[in-house]
Design a protein around this motif. Structure first.
Motif, PDB file in Angstrom:
ATOM      1  N   TYR A   1      27.608 -29.799  27.324  1.00  0.00           N
ATOM      2  CA  TYR A   1      28.736 -29.864  26.407  1.00  0.00           C
ATOM      3  C   TYR A   1      29.924 -29.082  26.952  1.00  0.00           C
ATOM      4  O   TYR A   1      29.764 -28.084  27.648  1.00  0.00           O
TER       5      TYR A   1
ATOM      6  N   PRO B   1      35.657 -26.644  20.808  1.00  0.00           N
ATOM      7  CA  PRO B   1      34.962 -26.516  19.521  1.00  0.00           C
ATOM      8  C   PRO B   1      35.022 -27.815  18.722  1.00  0.00           C
ATOM      9  O   PRO B   1      35.957 -28.602  18.857  1.00  0.00           O
ATOM     10  N   VAL B   2      34.021 -28.009  17.896  1.00  0.00           N
ATOM     11  CA  VAL B   2      33.979 -29.178  17.021  1.00  0.00           C
ATOM     12  C   VAL B   2      34.773 -28.849  15.761  1.00  0.00           C
ATOM     13  O   VAL B   2      34.583 -27.793  15.147  1.00  0.00           O
TER      14      VAL B   2
ATOM     15  N   ILE C   1      27.622 -22.356  13.978  1.00  0.00           N
ATOM     16  CA  ILE C   1      28.739 -22.408  14.915  1.00  0.00           C
ATOM     17  C   ILE C   1      29.095 -21.014  15.426  1.00  0.00           C
ATOM     18  O   ILE C   1      29.962 -20.866  16.280  1.00  0.00           O
TER      19      ILE C   1
ATOM     20  N   ALA D   1      25.942 -26.237  23.743  1.00  0.00           N
ATOM     21  CA  ALA D   1      26.388 -26.942  22.533  1.00  0.00           C
ATOM     22  C   ALA D   1      27.072 -25.960  21.588  1.00  0.00           C
ATOM     23  O   ALA D   1      26.558 -24.870  21.355  1.00  0.00           O
ATOM     24  N   PRO D   2      28.224 -26.330  21.049  1.00  0.00           N
ATOM     25  CA  PRO D   2      28.911 -25.428  20.130  1.00  0.00           C
ATOM     26  C   PRO D   2      28.368 -25.459  18.704  1.00  0.00           C
ATOM     27  O   PRO D   2      28.693 -24.596  17.900  1.00  0.00           O
TER      28      PRO D   2
ATOM     29  N   LEU E   1      31.003 -37.434  19.238  1.00  0.00           N
ATOM     30  CA  LEU E   1      30.333 -36.230  19.721  1.00  0.00           C
ATOM     31  C   LEU E   1      29.021 -36.578  20.411  1.00  0.00           C
ATOM     32  O   LEU E   1      28.283 -37.457  19.954  1.00  0.00           O
TER      33      LEU E   1
ATOM     34  N   GLY F   1      28.268 -31.570  20.081  1.00  0.00           N
ATOM     35  CA  GLY F   1      29.544 -31.098  20.618  1.00  0.00           C
ATOM     36  C   GLY F   1      30.158 -32.195  21.463  1.00  0.00           C
ATOM     37  O   GLY F   1      29.644 -33.315  21.547  1.00  0.00           O
ATOM     38  N   TYR F   2      31.270 -31.849  22.085  1.00  0.00           N
ATOM     39  CA  TYR F   2      31.922 -32.812  22.973  1.00  0.00           C
ATOM     40  C   TYR F   2      31.176 -32.839  24.302  1.00  0.00           C
ATOM     41  O   TYR F   2      30.971 -31.800  24.931  1.00  0.00           O
TER      42      TYR F   2
END
Length: 184
Positions: free
Chosen positions: A17, A21-22, A52, A90-91, A125, A164-165
């Motif tokens: 990821y 941030p998401v 998070i 991963a966020p 995502l 996450g992205y």
């Protein structure tokens, strides 16, 4: 093909990821999708905790790596070969916990995880359903992490989904039509 089927066919396991941030709106939409999951006898014996907090995520990951190294050397080496981070930077971790009062809780929690994964995919995502985090909530520091993750009393770990992205190119697995049959 409709949008739901496109999302199902596009979803894949993301194991890297970006630092982006998401957005809270996306987290809220994913939580709504999770809460919309059906459950056996409509018991809804689960809770979903979106983590998070970067410090908490780092501590969860450090504990996972410690437990893997001690109890599953092959799993530990696999994680090291994938970049050395159990949760792939991963966020967000969607922690699914259950009161386990219903005989259907494993299936119910799996459906919640699938709703989370598909909602995340539909929102652009990457995600991966992560059963490996179960070690943390069975290890010698489980009470500390139950408290820090604000797991409600009487509930215990069921499953988690990382999101996450994506910072990787990946595609869904190939479908094997021989694994499905129609009986007439």
């Amino acid at each position: 093909m409709n949008e739901t089927l496109k999302t199902i066919h596009a979803r894949c396991a993301c194991r890297r990821y970006s630092d982006k941030p998401v957005e809270r709106e996306k987290i809220d939409e994913i939580l709504k999708a999770a809460l919309a999951a059906p459950s056996g006898l409509n018991k809804q014996g689960w809770r979903i905790i979106a983590i998070i907090n970067k410090e908490l995520m780092a501590d969860l990951e450090a504990e996972e790596m410690r437990l893997l190294k001690a109890g599953d050397p092959a799993g530990y080496q696999r994680i090291l070969s994938r970049g050395g981070v159990a949760f792939y930077n991963a966020p967000v971790m969607f922690l699914i916990v259950s009161d386990k009062q219903s005989t259907y809780w494993p299936m119910d929690c799996a459906i919640v995880a699938q709703n989370i994964a598909l909602a995340a995919t539909s929102l652009g995502l990457g995600n991966v359903i992560c059963a490996m985090s179960s070690m943390i909530f069975a290890g010698d520091k489980k009470e500390e992490f139950i408290r820090r993750c604000e797991v409600p009393e009487g509930f215990s770990y069921a499953l988690s989904v990382l999101a996450g992205y994506a910072d990787m190119d990946s595609k869904a697995h190939e479908i094997d039509p021989d694994k499905a049959v129609v009986l007439a």
